[in-house]
Design a protein around this motif. Structure first.
Motif, short mmCIF file in Angstrom:
data_model
loop_
_atom_site.label_atom_id
_atom_site.label_comp_id
_atom_site.label_asym_id
_atom_site.label_seq_id
_atom_site.Cartn_x
_atom_site.Cartn_y
_atom_site.Cartn_z
N SER A 1 3.90 16.54 -40.51
CA SER A 1 4.57 17.37 -39.52
C SER A 1 5.39 16.47 -38.61
N ASN B 1 19.94 22.19 -35.72
CA ASN B 1 18.69 22.93 -35.58
C ASN B 1 18.53 23.37 -34.12
N THR C 1 8.60 20.63 -37.98
CA THR C 1 9.01 20.82 -39.36
C THR C 1 8.10 20.03 -40.29
N LYS D 1 7.66 17.80 -43.80
CA LYS D 1 8.48 16.90 -44.61
C LYS D 1 7.56 16.10 -45.52
#
Length: 103
Positions: free
Chosen positions: A44, A53, A59, A61
């Motif tokens: 995260s 954004n 997010t 990844k």
């Protein structure tokens, strides 16, 4: 070191926190001997709001995982296998050591 895992291969994680997970290799870093596997070793990351954004937030990844912790999945049996190289019909090919089938 010769890397026997390439982009697009389906691999299984054989060691570490994500042991038993399977996924497709998205990218391989030859200098660091690491690979990014789809759906494995997700981290995260907090992102500030920006033009790309505007919402910002947290997010997910995929992070790289060392090649030694990955094993190629045999296309015939669906199990983890080792990879070998040999010359067949004048061409160098990769083959599965379990089923002796060309990958």
């Amino acid at each position: 070191m010769k890397l026997k895992i390439k982009t697009g291969d389906t691999v299984k994680v054989i060691a570490g926190d994500h042991k038993g997970s399977e996924g497709k290799v998205l990218q391989v870093d030859r200098e660091k001997n690491k690979a990014i596997v789809e759906g494995v070793n997700e981290v995260s990351k907090h992102e500030k709001p920006s033009a790309n954004n505007p919402q910002g937030g947290i997010t997910k990844k995929e992070a790289p995982i060392h090649i030694s912790n990955l094993s190629l999945i045999d296309p015939k049996s669906g199990e983890a296998t080792r990879v070998g190289y040999e010359v067949r019909d004048g061409k160098k090919v990769r083959f599965s050591k379990k089923s002796n089938e060309v990958i």
